[in-house]
Design a protein around this motif. Structure first.
Motif, PDB file in Angstrom:
ATOM      1  N   LEU A 113     -13.888  -6.087   8.490  1.00  0.00           N
ATOM      2  CA  LEU A 113     -13.534  -4.671   8.500  1.00  0.00           C
ATOM      3  C   LEU A 113     -13.661  -4.083   7.101  1.00  0.00           C
ATOM      4  CD1 LEU A 113     -10.355  -4.640  10.784  1.00  0.00           C
ATOM      5  CD2 LEU A 113     -12.703  -4.093  11.416  1.00  0.00           C
ATOM      6  N   VAL A 114     -13.239  -4.858   6.121  1.00  0.00           N
ATOM      7  CA  VAL A 114     -13.310  -4.413   4.728  1.00  0.00           C
ATOM      8  C   VAL A 114     -14.751  -4.146   4.331  1.00  0.00           C
ATOM      9  CG1 VAL A 114     -13.019  -5.197   2.354  1.00  0.00           C
ATOM     10  CG2 VAL A 114     -11.156  -5.473   3.996  1.00  0.00           C
ATOM     11  N   GLU A 115     -15.644  -5.043   4.727  1.00  0.00           N
ATOM     12  CA  GLU A 115     -17.050  -4.894   4.367  1.00  0.00           C
ATOM     13  C   GLU A 115     -17.659  -3.631   4.971  1.00  0.00           C
ATOM     14  OE1 GLU A 115     -18.793  -8.528   5.599  1.00  0.00           O
ATOM     15  OE2 GLU A 115     -17.941  -9.704   3.957  1.00  0.00           O
ATOM     16  N   ILE A 146      -6.265 -10.679   0.834  1.00  0.00           N
ATOM     17  CA  ILE A 146      -7.387  -9.821   1.229  1.00  0.00           C
ATOM     18  C   ILE A 146      -7.735  -8.848   0.107  1.00  0.00           C
ATOM     19  CG2 ILE A 146      -8.134  -8.014   2.819  1.00  0.00           C
ATOM     20  CD1 ILE A 146      -6.399  -9.367   4.949  1.00  0.00           C
ATOM     21  N   ALA A 147      -6.725  -8.194  -0.459  1.00  0.00           N
ATOM     22  CA  ALA A 147      -6.966  -7.200  -1.501  1.00  0.00           C
ATOM     23  C   ALA A 147      -7.626  -7.820  -2.728  1.00  0.00           C
ATOM     24  CB  ALA A 147      -5.655  -6.523  -1.886  1.00  0.00           C
ATOM     25  N   LEU A 148      -7.113  -8.973  -3.167  1.00  0.00           N
ATOM     26  CA  LEU A 148      -7.640  -9.590  -4.383  1.00  0.00           C
ATOM     27  C   LEU A 148      -9.001 -10.240  -4.149  1.00  0.00           C
ATOM     28  CD1 LEU A 148      -4.418 -11.174  -5.935  1.00  0.00           C
ATOM     29  CD2 LEU A 148      -5.679  -9.169  -6.741  1.00  0.00           C
ATOM     30  N   GLU A 149      -9.155 -10.939  -3.042  1.00  0.00           N
ATOM     31  CA  GLU A 149     -10.423 -11.630  -2.807  1.00  0.00           C
ATOM     32  C   GLU A 149     -11.554 -10.652  -2.519  1.00  0.00           C
ATOM     33  OE1 GLU A 149      -9.870 -14.561   0.220  1.00  0.00           O
ATOM     34  OE2 GLU A 149      -8.951 -16.010  -1.167  1.00  0.00           O
ATOM     35  N   ARG A 150     -11.232  -9.529  -1.884  1.00  0.00           N
ATOM     36  CA  ARG A 150     -12.274  -8.559  -1.558  1.00  0.00           C
ATOM     37  C   ARG A 150     -12.384  -7.453  -2.594  1.00  0.00           C
ATOM     38  NH1 ARG A 150     -15.282 -11.392   1.211  1.00  0.00           N
ATOM     39  NH2 ARG A 150     -16.420  -9.493   1.747  1.00  0.00           N
ATOM     40  N   GLY A 151     -11.474  -7.425  -3.574  1.00  0.00           N
ATOM     41  CA  GLY A 151     -11.554  -6.431  -4.643  1.00  0.00           C
ATOM     42  C   GLY A 151     -11.311  -5.012  -4.175  1.00  0.00           C
ATOM     43  N   ILE A 152     -10.350  -4.829  -3.257  1.00  0.00           N
ATOM     44  CA  ILE A 152     -10.059  -3.498  -2.719  1.00  0.00           C
ATOM     45  C   ILE A 152      -8.612  -3.121  -3.020  1.00  0.00           C
ATOM     46  CG2 ILE A 152     -11.788  -3.702  -0.893  1.00  0.00           C
ATOM     47  CD1 ILE A 152      -9.454  -4.309   1.037  1.00  0.00           C
ATOM     48  N   PRO A 153      -8.279  -1.835  -2.933  1.00  0.00           N
ATOM     49  CA  PRO A 153      -6.901  -1.413  -3.203  1.00  0.00           C
ATOM     50  C   PRO A 153      -5.939  -1.880  -2.110  1.00  0.00           C
ATOM     51  CG  PRO A 153      -8.444   0.442  -3.349  1.00  0.00           C
ATOM     52  CD  PRO A 153      -9.179  -0.688  -2.707  1.00  0.00           C
ATOM     53  N   ILE A 154      -4.681  -1.996  -2.501  1.00  0.00           N
ATOM     54  CA  ILE A 154      -3.620  -2.225  -1.537  1.00  0.00           C
ATOM     55  C   ILE A 154      -2.582  -1.119  -1.724  1.00  0.00           C
ATOM     56  CG2 ILE A 154      -2.352  -3.850  -3.041  1.00  0.00           C
ATOM     57  CD1 ILE A 154      -1.632  -5.363  -0.387  1.00  0.00           C
ATOM     58  N   VAL A 155      -2.263  -0.436  -0.641  1.00  0.00           N
ATOM     59  CA  VAL A 155      -1.395   0.731  -0.689  1.00  0.00           C
ATOM     60  C   VAL A 155      -0.090   0.416   0.036  1.00  0.00           C
ATOM     61  CG1 VAL A 155      -1.132   3.163  -0.033  1.00  0.00           C
ATOM     62  CG2 VAL A 155      -3.383   2.289  -0.758  1.00  0.00           C
ATOM     63  N   PRO A 156       1.046   0.380  -0.672  1.00  0.00           N
ATOM     64  CA  PRO A 156       2.327   0.162   0.001  1.00  0.00           C
ATOM     65  C   PRO A 156       2.757   1.407   0.768  1.00  0.00           C
ATOM     66  CG  PRO A 156       2.690   0.597  -2.323  1.00  0.00           C
ATOM     67  CD  PRO A 156       1.195   0.535  -2.129  1.00  0.00           C
ATOM     68  N   ALA A 157       3.517   1.201   1.811  1.00  0.00           N
ATOM     69  CA  ALA A 157       4.036   2.322   2.608  1.00  0.00           C
ATOM     70  C   ALA A 157       5.366   1.910   3.216  1.00  0.00           C
ATOM     71  CB  ALA A 157       3.041   2.716   3.696  1.00  0.00           C
ATOM     72  N   ALA A 158       6.131   2.887   3.640  1.00  0.00           N
ATOM     73  CA  ALA A 158       7.412   2.601   4.285  1.00  0.00           C
ATOM     74  C   ALA A 158       7.711   3.683   5.303  1.00  0.00           C
ATOM     75  CB  ALA A 158       8.534   2.519   3.256  1.00  0.00           C
ATOM     76  N   HIS A 159       8.453   3.314   6.333  1.00  0.00           N
ATOM     77  CA  HIS A 159       8.900   4.277   7.328  1.00  0.00           C
ATOM     78  C   HIS A 159      10.354   3.987   7.667  1.00  0.00           C
ATOM     79  CE1 HIS A 159       8.557   1.285  10.661  1.00  0.00           C
ATOM     80  NE2 HIS A 159       7.599   0.808   9.890  1.00  0.00           N
TER      81      HIS A 159
END
Length: 247
Positions: A113-115, A146-159
């Motif tokens: 999905l990341v790709e 996933i974030a580190l190995e694929r070099g993509i952002p990680i966005v925290p969220a809360a509800h």
């Protein structure tokens, strides 16, 4: 890709939106905090807190309302529900087994999905929080991997407020009276310090702890109270964890 193109492009998500959102909108009023922080293009990991079985449906609606088609890494037990399971599978969601080769297969599926430049929602706690006050507990390393190995952002969220719709371990929805669910999107976590060296277990654990602190801080903002200084650790309280994503 133009902003919100994922929700404008014909897909099975249109069917899900027509099927689910009218009912959910009758039962829930969403209040968004910093929705502008939701990336509108490209791949990223969205990492929210997790304390109700209905969380994937709620966060799926949140993602759609904020312009992105949601894909999840969700615990496999959710797929056993005939209706919810069918919707999850048909829309390309990823069942996560407790451990073993199927868990690694889920990670590979998420990377696919990341790709393709899609978002993936990963609950870093791996299962419903065991914290008695519903604060985020100690996280698993799958989301950060996933974030580190694929070099993509990680966005925290809360509800907060979802527990009124369906309580922790609950099986029945409480649709009326209408509930209010507050949702806050965080800034992407700064991972620069973790991208310089090897992505080993120590690095993943440290980065994951930082992620869980960020999620707890967002939840504290919604709840208007201070989060515990340390994340709840089921192992220290003699509790067995289920629905694991990664070590």
């Amino acid at each position: 890709m133009k902003a919100r193109s994922e929700t404008r492009r014909p897909s099975f998500f249109w069917f899900l939106a027509v099927l689910v959102l009218p009912i959910l909108n009758l039962a829930v009023k969403f209040r968004f905090h910093h929705p502008e922080r939701m990336p509108q293009t490209g791949a990223f990991v969205l990492a929210p807190n997790h304390y109700s079985e209905i969380d994937p449906l709620v966060m799926g609606a949140v993602s759609w309302k904020l312009g992105r088609a949601p894909r999840f890494m969700a615990k496999a037990s959710l797929f056993k529900n005939p209706i919810l399971g069918w919707m999850l599978r048909t829309s390309g969601q990823i069942p996560v087994e407790r451990a073993g080769s199927k868990s690694h297969a889920a990670l590979r599926a998420a990377e696919d999905l990341v790709e393709k430049g899609r978002m993936v929602v990963v609950y870093p706690e791996g299962s419903l929080t065991r914290d008695p006050d519903l604060w985020p507990m100690r996280g698993k390393t799958g989301a950060m991997r996933i974030a580190l190995e694929r070099g993509i952002p990680i966005v925290p969220a809360a509800h907060w407020g979802t527990q009124e719709l369906m309580g922790r371990y609950g099986k029945k929805l409480s649709l009326f009276p209408r509930k209010t669910i507050d949702v806050i999107i965080g800034e992407p976590l700064d991972l620069s310090a973790y991208r310089e060296g090897p992505i080993d277990q120590a690095t993943l654990l440290k980065a994951t702890a930082e992620l869980m602190d960020a999620i707890a801080a967002l939840l504290a903002e919604l709840r208007g109270e201070a989060a515990p200084a340390e994340r709840w650790d089921p192992a220290k309280h003699g509790q067995k964890e289920t629905g694991r994503l990664d070590g």
